[in-house]
Write a protein that holds these residues in place. Structure first.
Motif, short mmCIF file in Angstrom:
data_model
loop_
_atom_site.label_atom_id
_atom_site.label_comp_id
_atom_site.label_asym_id
_atom_site.label_seq_id
_atom_site.Cartn_x
_atom_site.Cartn_y
_atom_site.Cartn_z
N TYR A 2 12.56 62.97 66.05
CA TYR A 2 13.38 61.82 65.72
C TYR A 2 13.21 61.49 64.25
O TYR A 2 12.11 61.60 63.71
N ILE B 51 10.27 53.87 66.27
CA ILE B 51 10.57 53.40 67.63
C ILE B 51 9.87 54.30 68.65
O ILE B 51 9.30 53.82 69.64
N GLY C 111 18.46 61.41 67.91
CA GLY C 111 18.30 60.41 66.88
C GLY C 111 19.61 59.79 66.43
O GLY C 111 19.65 59.17 65.36
N LYS C 112 20.68 59.95 67.21
CA LYS C 112 22.02 59.47 66.82
C LYS C 112 22.40 60.02 65.45
O LYS C 112 23.10 59.40 64.66
N GLY D 252 20.14 53.47 70.62
CA GLY D 252 19.95 52.63 69.44
C GLY D 252 19.44 51.24 69.81
O GLY D 252 19.57 50.78 70.95
N GLN E 118 15.02 55.48 61.43
CA GLN E 118 14.45 54.32 62.09
C GLN E 118 13.99 54.63 63.51
O GLN E 118 13.24 53.85 64.10
N LEU E 119 14.41 55.76 64.07
CA LEU E 119 14.00 56.11 65.43
C LEU E 119 12.58 56.66 65.49
O LEU E 119 11.95 56.63 66.55
N LEU F 275 15.85 54.79 71.97
CA LEU F 275 15.79 56.14 71.42
C LEU F 275 17.07 56.93 71.69
O LEU F 275 17.40 57.87 70.97
#
Length: 292
Positions: free
Chosen positions: A217, A224, A55-56, A285, A220-221, A282
């Protein structure tokens, strides 16, 4: 007078409680405990040393940065905070993590931390993620062999997507050549490519659902992933429709059936492209195609 004495006692107790709630020492103590919990339970997937944290979200130990991200924390409101929701529902750590879910007491600590405004933890000298993790993490129950095998199979999803993606786009290219040359050999090539693409899309969609089951996640993921999963499934279904159109009918050049198939093929290729974009988002980004 009899009423005044109990009321005074009640007010004193209430005042002491409010002061205790606002006591900076409690915030520091709670933040320190949250830091230890995140260090023990979250580094496996969100550690800053990971090249591609899930999820960064690779700054889980930076409580100040976590608290300032409205996608994860709404200060004072744990029930509205996405991070607490995922922790409370045992969505984090995910099924593929090597640590067990948070205990009830640990969840209560995270909840209290958000209620206090998500204060920052003091700098811990000589902090070692491995040492803290060993102290606070109990042994994770062994995952059944069948579940491990299922998780391993699901990890083949990213590789499996390249097959239908390539075939659908090559099929569009071959269809253009068939339209230009009017040769039956190219029509047969398109038919072969679309059938293989449909079979590959079904496999990729099935593996995607398995892979998503073990994934976690946040922020914002999360939406997505939802869009990628359902759009990918729809794309697989549409590829079957394309294969059906080209198999059931002869679809000779210039026929109505061929025009109908050609439109379906172009739409299928567009769906494949959008699904692939969301899948790569994912990992990299939504801005991974940005020029700068």
């Amino acid at each position: 007078m009899k009423f005044f004495l109990p009321l005074s006692v009640f007010l004193l107790v209430l005042t002491g409680y409010v002061r205790a709630a606002d006591d900076p020492a409690e915030g520091i103590k709670t933040a320190t405990r949250v830091h230890e919990i995140f260090e023990a339970k979250c580094l496996d997937c969100h550690g800053p040393e990971l090249p591609r944290p899930k999820g960064k979200f690779g700054y889980v130990l930076d409580l100040k940065r976590v608290a300032e991200n409205p996608e994860y924390i709404e200060k004072g409101h744990p029930e509205k905070s996405e991070l607490f929701k995922m922790v409370f529902n045992d969505e984090m750590p995910g099924e593929d993590a090597n640590v067990p879910p948070l205990t009830k007491d640990e969840k209560d600590v995270v909840k209290r931390w958000i209620e206090l405004g998500a204060p920052e933890a003091p700098q811990i000298a000589g902090d070692s993620s491995g040492a803290s993790a060993n102290k606070s993490v109990e042994a994770k129950p062994q995952m059944p062999v069948w579940k491990k095998a299922l998780r391993w199979i699901g990890r083949m999803h990213p590789v499996s997507t390249h097959f239908p993606v390539a075939l659908m786009f090559v099929a569009v290219f071959a269809e253009g050549i068939a339209w230009w040359t009017r040769r039956d050999s190219w029509l047969q090539t398109v038919r072969f490519l679309v059938i293989l693409a449909a079979l590959g899309a079904i496999s990729a969609a099935a593996l995607g659902w398995i892979n998503a089951y073990f994934a976690s996640y946040t922020g914002q993921l999360a939406p997505i992933l939802k869009w990628h999963r359902w759009l990918g499934t729809g794309t697989a279904v549409w590829s079957i429709v394309c294969a059906g159109l080209v198999v059931i009918n002869e679809c000779r050049e210039g026929s109505t059936e061929r025009q109908r198939f050609r439109g379906a093929l172009l739409l299928g290729a567009a769906l494949v492209g959008i699904s692939g974009f969301l899948g790569s988002a994912l990992i990299y980004g939504l801005d991974h195609y940005a020029w700068n």
